[in-house]
Design a protein around this motif. Structure first.
Motif, PDB file in Angstrom:
ATOM      1  N   ASP A 254       0.826  -1.206   0.000  1.00 15.66           N
ATOM      2  CA  ASP A 254       0.000   0.000   0.000  1.00 15.66           C
ATOM      3  C   ASP A 254       0.863   1.259   0.000  1.00 15.66           C
ATOM      4  O   ASP A 254       0.548   2.237  -0.696  1.00 15.66           O
ATOM      5  CB  ASP A 254      -0.919   0.009   1.228  1.00 15.66           C
ATOM      6  CG  ASP A 254      -2.017  -1.042   1.126  1.00 15.66           C
ATOM      7  OD1 ASP A 254      -2.555  -1.421   2.180  1.00 15.66           O
ATOM      8  OD2 ASP A 254      -2.328  -1.463  -0.013  1.00 15.66           O
ATOM      9  N   THR A 255       1.951   1.225   0.785  1.00 14.11           N
ATOM     10  CA  THR A 255       2.838   2.384   0.843  1.00 14.11           C
ATOM     11  C   THR A 255       3.509   2.621  -0.501  1.00 14.11           C
ATOM     12  O   THR A 255       3.581   3.750  -0.997  1.00 14.11           O
ATOM     13  CB  THR A 255       3.912   2.198   1.923  1.00 14.11           C
ATOM     14  OG1 THR A 255       3.279   2.023   3.192  1.00 14.11           O
ATOM     15  CG2 THR A 255       4.828   3.422   1.992  1.00 14.11           C
ATOM     16  N   ARG A 256       3.981   1.553  -1.145  1.00 13.09           N
ATOM     17  CA  ARG A 256       4.627   1.700  -2.445  1.00 13.09           C
ATOM     18  C   ARG A 256       3.644   2.201  -3.502  1.00 13.09           C
ATOM     19  O   ARG A 256       3.990   3.026  -4.350  1.00 13.09           O
ATOM     20  CB  ARG A 256       5.228   0.355  -2.882  1.00 13.09           C
ATOM     21  CG  ARG A 256       6.418  -0.098  -2.035  1.00 13.09           C
ATOM     22  CD  ARG A 256       7.242  -1.156  -2.771  1.00 13.09           C
ATOM     23  NE  ARG A 256       6.440  -2.322  -3.103  1.00 13.09           N
ATOM     24  CZ  ARG A 256       6.287  -3.382  -2.307  1.00 13.09           C
ATOM     25  NH1 ARG A 256       6.857  -3.385  -1.098  1.00 13.09           N
ATOM     26  NH2 ARG A 256       5.562  -4.424  -2.691  1.00 13.09           N
ATOM     27  N   ALA A 257       2.419   1.738  -3.424  1.00 13.37           N
ATOM     28  CA  ALA A 257       1.402   2.185  -4.380  1.00 13.37           C
ATOM     29  C   ALA A 257       1.086   3.663  -4.189  1.00 13.37           C
ATOM     30  O   ALA A 257       0.908   4.413  -5.162  1.00 13.37           O
ATOM     31  CB  ALA A 257       0.140   1.342  -4.228  1.00 13.37           C
ATOM     32  N   LEU A 258       1.024   4.074  -2.923  1.00 12.56           N
ATOM     33  CA  LEU A 258       0.747   5.478  -2.635  1.00 12.56           C
ATOM     34  C   LEU A 258       1.896   6.370  -3.112  1.00 12.56           C
ATOM     35  O   LEU A 258       1.671   7.469  -3.645  1.00 12.56           O
ATOM     36  CB  LEU A 258       0.527   5.668  -1.134  1.00 12.56           C
ATOM     37  CG  LEU A 258       0.080   7.057  -0.672  1.00 12.56           C
ATOM     38  CD1 LEU A 258      -1.181   7.496  -1.407  1.00 12.56           C
ATOM     39  CD2 LEU A 258      -0.161   7.058   0.840  1.00 12.56           C
ATOM     40  N   GLU A 259       3.129   5.903  -2.958  1.00 15.89           N
ATOM     41  CA  GLU A 259       4.279   6.640  -3.471  1.00 15.89           C
ATOM     42  C   GLU A 259       4.174   6.843  -4.979  1.00 15.89           C
ATOM     43  O   GLU A 259       4.416   7.934  -5.503  1.00 15.89           O
ATOM     44  CB  GLU A 259       5.579   5.889  -3.148  1.00 15.89           C
ATOM     45  CG  GLU A 259       6.043   6.024  -1.716  1.00 15.89           C
ATOM     46  CD  GLU A 259       7.335   5.269  -1.470  1.00 15.89           C
ATOM     47  OE1 GLU A 259       7.687   4.410  -2.303  1.00 15.89           O
ATOM     48  OE2 GLU A 259       7.997   5.525  -0.456  1.00 15.89           O
TER      49      GLU A 259
END
Length: 305
Positions: A254-259
Motif C-alpha cells: 500500500d505504501t509503495r502504491a501510494l508513493e
C-alpha cells in the motif's frame, strides 16, 4: 473572495504605479561617475536640509558607516545627482518627510550641504510605507535578510502576491519564493546571514534543517563553500551510526502504491517513510532545480488557499 483581497490591500494605486515614482532613485552605494550622462529627473524644489525629516516608519534602520562616508564624499564633489522623493510634512508648514532617499539625506548632512533637490508627491501614510519598502528592496547593497523581510512586509501589510511582486519588481517568482524561505531559519543564522558571514546559497541549504544553527557555525568556522555546505547538510546526523534507509522491499504494498500515485500526480519523486509500529511518518518530495521547487511551492499554495 475578490472583495476581501481588495479590502486587505487598501490602496487605490497599484504596485506598478508606485514603482514608477522610484525610477530615478539611485540604487548603488556610490553614484557611478560613468552614469553622469543620464539626465536626472528635474526636481520640483530646492529645500533647506533642515526642513527635511526622515520617514518615522522607515523599514531600514541601519545605515553602514563606510558606504555612507563614500556617498558623502561623492556628494561633496558632485552634488546630489538624483532628487529625493518627499511628501509635505503632515504637521509642519514648508517642511517635508522623506519617502525615498534617506541615505542621500544623511550623506548630504555629512557633506555639509544646505539645500537638497526634491520631488514632491502627495503620498498618504500607507503609500509612503509601501514605497519605502519597495525602495529598500531595490537597493544594490541590501542583504538577503532585509530583502526577504521587505517581500514579507509587502505581502502581509498590503496583500501583494508573489506574482505581483515578481512582475512589478522585475524579479522571478522563484527568486522571491526562495528569498522568503530564508525567513524560516533560526534567528542566529539570520543574523550571520545579515552580517555577510553566510551567503544566501549557504542559507538556502540550511532551510528546514533542524540543526541549522550548529551547521552554520561549522560553515563559518571552516569557511566552507556552498557546494561543501550542501554535502555537509546531506551527511547523516551521526556518522558513526547512520540511520538505515528503509528499502522499497521492506515497505508494504500500500505504501509503495501510494508513493507511485503521488509521484505520478506531482511529476516528481515522492518517498513515504511510514513507521510500522505507529501511525506517524514522513513524506519527502525530491526536486533537481529551483524551477521544480517553485512548482512544488505553487501546488502547496493553491492547496492551502
Amino acid at each position: 473572495m475578490v472583495e476581501k483581497k481588495e479590502k486587505r490591500r487598501g490602496l487605490g494605486r497599484g504596485l506598478s504605479a508606485l514603482m514608477a515614482d522610484l525610477d530615478t532613485v539611485e540604487t548603488a552605494s556610490v553614484p557611478d561617475p560613468e552614469a553622469s550622462d543620464d539626465a536626472p529627473r528635474r526636481p520640483d524644489l530646492l529645500v533647506p536640509i533642515d526642513h527635511i525629516e526622515p520617514n518615522p516608519d522607515q523599514p531600514r534602520r541601519t545605515f553602514d558607516g563606510e558606504p555612507l562616508e563614500e556617498l558623502a564624499n561623492s556628494i561633496a564633489h558632485r552634488g546630489v545627482i538624483q532628487p529625493l522623493i518627499v511628501r509635505p510634512h503632515p504637521e509642519k508648514n514648508e517642511h517635508y518627510q522623506i519617502v525615498a532617499g534617506e541615505r542621500r539625506w544623511r550623506a548630504a548632512q555629512m557633506a555639509q550641504l544646505h539645500e537638497l533637490p526634491v520631488v514632491v508627491r502627495a503620498f498618504d501614510d500607507t503609500e509612503m510605507l509601501e514605497v519605502a519598502i519597495i525602495e529598500n528592496i531595490q537597493r544594490a547593497d541590501l542583504n538577503p535578510v532585509d530583502e526577504a523581510a521587505g517581500y514579507r512586509q509587502l505581502m502581509d501589510r498590503f496583500g501583494h502576491t508573489q506574482e505581483q511582486m515578481a512582475e512589478a519588481l522585475g524579479k522571478s517568482r522563484s527568486h522571491i519564493a526562495n528569498s522568503l524561505r530564508l525567513l524560516n531559519l533560526p534567528q542566529d543564522v539570520l543574523s550571520w546571514l545579515g552580517r555577510g558571514q553566510l551567503t544566501a546559497g549557504h542559507a538556502r541549504a540550511l532551510v528546514a534543517n533542524e540543526n541549522a544553527s550548529d551547521l552554520a557555525k561549522k560553515i563559518i568556522a571552516k569557511n566552507l563553500s556552498v557546494r561543501e555546505t550542501e554535502a555537509l547538510v546531506r551527511k547523516p546526523k551521526d556518522a558513526r551510526a547512520p540511520r538505515p534507509r528503509k528499502s522499497d522491499a521492506e515497505k508494504d504494498a500500500d505504501t509503495r502504491a501510494l508513493e507511485q500515485d503521488l509521484s505520478g500526480a506531482l511529476g516528481l519523486p515522492v518517498t513515504i517513510d511510514h513507521k510500522q509500529e505507529g501511525q506517524s511518518g514522513r513524506i519527502s518530495i525530491s526536486y533537481k532545480s529551483l524551477e521544480e521547487l517553485d512548482e512544488i511551492c505553487q501546488l502547496l499554495s493553491r492547496g492551502l488557499g
